[in-house]
Design an enzyme around this catalytic site. Structure first.
Site, PDB file in Angstrom:
ATOM      1  N   ARG A   1      23.906  27.509  33.348  1.00 60.55           N
ATOM      2  CA  ARG A   1      24.391  26.441  32.465  1.00 60.55           C
ATOM      3  C   ARG A   1      24.458  26.954  31.029  1.00 60.55           C
ATOM      4  O   ARG A   1      23.543  27.619  30.561  1.00 60.55           O
ATOM      5  CB  ARG A   1      23.482  25.221  32.580  1.00 60.55           C
ATOM      6  CG  ARG A   1      23.892  24.097  31.638  1.00 60.55           C
ATOM      7  CD  ARG A   1      23.239  22.800  32.001  1.00 60.55           C
ATOM      8  NE  ARG A   1      22.998  21.990  30.812  1.00 60.55           N
ATOM      9  CZ  ARG A   1      22.498  20.769  30.827  1.00 60.55           C
ATOM     10  NH1 ARG A   1      22.204  20.201  31.975  1.00 60.55           N
ATOM     11  NH2 ARG A   1      22.292  20.102  29.710  1.00 60.55           N
TER      12      ARG A   1
ATOM     13  N   ASP B   1      24.847  25.420  27.750  1.00 62.90           N
ATOM     14  CA  ASP B   1      24.461  24.874  26.445  1.00 62.90           C
ATOM     15  C   ASP B   1      23.153  25.421  25.911  1.00 62.90           C
ATOM     16  O   ASP B   1      23.024  25.659  24.709  1.00 62.90           O
ATOM     17  CB  ASP B   1      24.465  23.338  26.460  1.00 62.90           C
ATOM     18  CG  ASP B   1      23.553  22.732  27.506  1.00 62.90           C
ATOM     19  OD1 ASP B   1      23.145  23.454  28.445  1.00 62.90           O
ATOM     20  OD2 ASP B   1      23.251  21.525  27.408  1.00 62.90           O
TER      21      ASP B   1
ATOM     22  N   HIS C   1      15.362  14.653  35.915  1.00 61.90           N
ATOM     23  CA  HIS C   1      16.376  13.654  36.261  1.00 61.90           C
ATOM     24  C   HIS C   1      16.071  13.067  37.637  1.00 61.90           C
ATOM     25  O   HIS C   1      15.277  13.612  38.399  1.00 61.90           O
ATOM     26  CB  HIS C   1      17.766  14.307  36.282  1.00 61.90           C
ATOM     27  CG  HIS C   1      18.175  14.874  34.960  1.00 61.90           C
ATOM     28  ND1 HIS C   1      19.169  15.814  34.805  1.00 61.90           N
ATOM     29  CD2 HIS C   1      17.706  14.636  33.714  1.00 61.90           C
ATOM     30  CE1 HIS C   1      19.304  16.116  33.531  1.00 61.90           C
ATOM     31  NE2 HIS C   1      18.415  15.426  32.851  1.00 61.90           N
TER      32      HIS C   1
ATOM     33  N   ARG D   1      10.725  27.145  27.654  1.00 64.37           N
ATOM     34  CA  ARG D   1      12.152  26.923  27.362  1.00 64.37           C
ATOM     35  C   ARG D   1      12.370  26.297  25.982  1.00 64.37           C
ATOM     36  O   ARG D   1      13.438  26.421  25.408  1.00 64.37           O
ATOM     37  CB  ARG D   1      12.801  26.065  28.452  1.00 64.37           C
ATOM     38  CG  ARG D   1      12.141  24.723  28.653  1.00 64.37           C
ATOM     39  CD  ARG D   1      12.798  23.931  29.771  1.00 64.37           C
ATOM     40  NE  ARG D   1      14.035  23.298  29.321  1.00 64.37           N
ATOM     41  CZ  ARG D   1      14.846  22.618  30.121  1.00 64.37           C
ATOM     42  NH1 ARG D   1      14.561  22.494  31.404  1.00 64.37           N
ATOM     43  NH2 ARG D   1      15.941  22.064  29.649  1.00 64.37           N
TER      44      ARG D   1
ATOM     45  N   SER E   1      23.566  16.556  32.722  1.00 67.52           N
ATOM     46  CA  SER E   1      24.551  16.124  31.723  1.00 67.52           C
ATOM     47  C   SER E   1      25.831  16.949  31.761  1.00 67.52           C
ATOM     48  O   SER E   1      26.932  16.413  31.639  1.00 67.52           O
ATOM     49  CB  SER E   1      23.939  16.190  30.322  1.00 67.52           C
ATOM     50  OG  SER E   1      22.840  15.308  30.245  1.00 67.52           O
TER      51      SER E   1
ATOM     52  N   ARG F   1      10.465  20.699  32.564  1.00 69.20           N
ATOM     53  CA  ARG F   1      11.299  19.602  32.082  1.00 69.20           C
ATOM     54  C   ARG F   1      12.174  19.091  33.218  1.00 69.20           C
ATOM     55  O   ARG F   1      12.266  17.906  33.453  1.00 69.20           O
ATOM     56  CB  ARG F   1      12.145  20.106  30.917  1.00 69.20           C
ATOM     57  CG  ARG F   1      12.934  19.044  30.208  1.00 69.20           C
ATOM     58  CD  ARG F   1      13.545  19.671  28.978  1.00 69.20           C
ATOM     59  NE  ARG F   1      14.489  18.786  28.346  1.00 69.20           N
ATOM     60  CZ  ARG F   1      14.388  18.342  27.115  1.00 69.20           C
ATOM     61  NH1 ARG F   1      13.361  18.683  26.378  1.00 69.20           N
ATOM     62  NH2 ARG F   1      15.314  17.564  26.608  1.00 69.20           N
TER      63      ARG F   1
ATOM     64  N   HIS G   1      12.820  12.651  29.043  1.00 73.46           N
ATOM     65  CA  HIS G   1      12.301  14.000  29.301  1.00 73.46           C
ATOM     66  C   HIS G   1      10.907  14.217  28.725  1.00 73.46           C
ATOM     67  O   HIS G   1      10.212  15.142  29.136  1.00 73.46           O
ATOM     68  CB  HIS G   1      13.251  15.051  28.718  1.00 73.46           C
ATOM     69  CG  HIS G   1      14.400  15.394  29.608  1.00 73.46           C
ATOM     70  ND1 HIS G   1      14.243  15.743  30.933  1.00 73.46           N
ATOM     71  CD2 HIS G   1      15.737  15.449  29.363  1.00 73.46           C
ATOM     72  CE1 HIS G   1      15.431  16.004  31.459  1.00 73.46           C
ATOM     73  NE2 HIS G   1      16.354  15.817  30.532  1.00 73.46           N
TER      74      HIS G   1
END
Length: 512
Positions: free
Chosen positions: A259, A261, A459, A184, A61, A152, A403
């Protein structure tokens, strides 16, 4: 009253001809089917080199929204860091050297923390292995890894291989060991669920956890026995010879995620002097270093600071005195704002934002519609009132429910989205606007791995749709397009000149 141009990003909506556990193809989607049949459409790339990732690497994303918003291929941190390792400049990085020098001068401990995973979405285990080797080369005596487990962006129970590789390397170098493990779900929350972050933080910093084991592998085995897969491993401390490892003053901590976020919340817990989201017994006096910049407000050293793209779509719209709206629910709000604007927190002049809270459920298969109905209500209102020249929205469902690995719930999510698309289509056509529908990457297009027959929660590298819905006549002008071609296409339909920094090409040719 303005004629709105709307970009709808269906997060995790990849395209696959296969109907094998393909929640998108097998769901009942009359609106999507009619749009796909009746309007100009093509397939574009959202992974690999086409979005600035290593060859074959699935998109995500953050990467997707940066490429869409910037209108050019933006080379991602993973690619930059891989390049630094390949060119042997990684160990000369100033922030990394400062963190290592700190522990050598003070004879303190080096803590590494991050997602121990080959997933390549938030981190890559090869970066952690390289960091361990560099620490040894530079004379560090003690390295402790606080491993966050994935499940994930990788299969749900696949952490054993990563843990074994790490144990073997640390043992071979006689350097330290894995001092804690956390799923996580706890360490990498991004939705202000601070009770989860608190558990991970206390395990790392205070060696205070619900479970204590003698090795990381034992912690993993016990978690599986409790029916908790990698993502949901309850923070567990590892003891060696009865000793538990804490983070002490003068230590260095290097956060190995690239990453932003899902790295922000726990980083704020480490660094904020006035942190108040959960009780802390002390403020740490440590060297805290992050691989990339997670938040400009964090007080820490950054190994690979961001490069700021200019003339992103949002900036070009502002310079042309256009109004714009960004809207998403909590899970994807940073993506349509911060990431879409090329890593800028600040709003542009004329840019409004609407944040719809994501539902407070443990996992989104329990509420597959998520907050899509509320997002759609706001969108339809915005189209009807004609306030905005351009609207960018994200629907999180096909990614977040994808997910979970729950195929039935993923199909329900797709069917909810189809109803939302019907409302958007009607509103756009009624007001003579333009709508583009796309995705940032795939996910719900493969819910079960055909080779292993196990749930596929990561993904996909499939192409994604790009469709134009509107009254203008349009023809596909670009074969083999990619996400970075979307912004030039939007500027084209809005009759705005494309700046030279935007190297993408327009996907559709519109009759004037």
């Amino acid at each position: 009253m303005k004629k709105t141009t709307l970009l709808v990003i269906l997060d995790g909506w990849g395209y696959s001809e296969s109907d094998y556990f393909n929640a998108i193809k097998n769901a009942n989607t009359p609106t999507w089917d009619s749009i796909w049949q009746d309007f100009p459409r093509t397939l574009i790339s959202a992974s690999s080199l086409e979005v600035g990732l290593p060859r074959g690497q699935m998109g995500n994303s953050e990467v997707g929204h940066v490429n869409i918003g910037c209108g050019r291929v933006v080379y991602q941190e993973l690619t930059k860091i891989d390049k630094a390792i390949e060119e042997k400049t990684f160990g000369n990085n100033k922030a990394i050297c400062d963190a290592i020098d700190n522990v050598i001068q003070k004879d303190s401990n080096l803590h590494l923390m991050g997602l121990l995973s080959p997933g390549g979405v938030h981190s890559h285990e090869e970066h952690i292995f390289e960091m361990i080797k560099i620490a040894k080369q530079k004379g560090v005596k003690r390295v402790y890894l606080h491993a966050f487990l994935d499940g994930r962006d990788t299969p749900p129970r696949s952490a054993e291989s990563s843990i074994k590789k790490t144990d073997d390397l640390l043992q071979k170098l006689n350097l330290g060991y894995i001092a804690s493990v956390s799923g996580r779900y706890y360490a990498m929350d991004r939705d202000n669920r601070w009770d989860r972050v608190e558990k991970a933080y206390n395990a790392i910093v205070n060696a205070d956890a619900e479970f204590v084991c003698n090795s990381a592998l034992e912690a993993l085995e016990e978690s599986y026995a409790r029916d908790q897969s990698d993502e949901f491993v309850i923070p567990t401390c590892i003891q060696k010879d009865g000793k538990l490892i804490k983070v002490e003053d003068n230590d260095s901590v290097i956060f190995m995620n690239f990453r932003a976020d899902r790295a922000r919340e726990i980083s704020h817990a480490f660094t904020d002097e006035n942190f108040d989201h959960f009780p802390k017994d002390r403020h740490l006096n440590i060297n805290f270093t992050t691989l990339t910049e997670y938040d400009s407000k964090l007080k820490c050293n950054v190994a690979f600071p961001p490069e700021q793209p200019v003339n992103t779509l949002g900036e070009v719209l502002m310079k042309n005195h256009k109004t714009q709206l960004r809207i998403a629910e909590t899970e994807k709000y940073p993506h349509v704002t911060f990431f879409f604007n090329g890593g800028k927190e600040d709003q542009f002049e004329g840019e409004d934002r609407i944040l719809i809270p994501s539902p407070k459920v443990a996992t989104y298969d329990l509420q597959p519609e998520m907050s899509a109905p509320e997002v759609t209500d706001k969108l339809v209102d915005a189209i009807n009132n004609g306030k905005y020249d351009c609207i960018v929205c994200n629907y999180a469902n096909s990614d977040m429910v994808g997910h979970t690995g729950n195929y039935e719930a993923a199909m329900q999510a797709i069917e909810y989205l189809d109803k939302c698309l019907a409302r958007l289509k009607d509103a756009i056509l009624e007001h003579d606007g333009n709508m583009f529908i796309t995705a940032d990457h795939g996910n719900a297009d493969m819910m079960v791995n055909p080779k292993t027959q196990k749930p596929h929660t990561a993904h996909t590298t499939n192409l994604v749709p790009f469709v134009y819905v509107g009254h203008k006549k349009a023809q596909v002008a670009l074969e083999h397009g990619k996400l970075s071609d979307i912004a030039p296409t939007i500027l084209n339909v809005m009759n705005i000149a494309q700046p030279q920094e935007m190297t993408g090409k327009t996907i559709f040719k519109f009759e004037k």
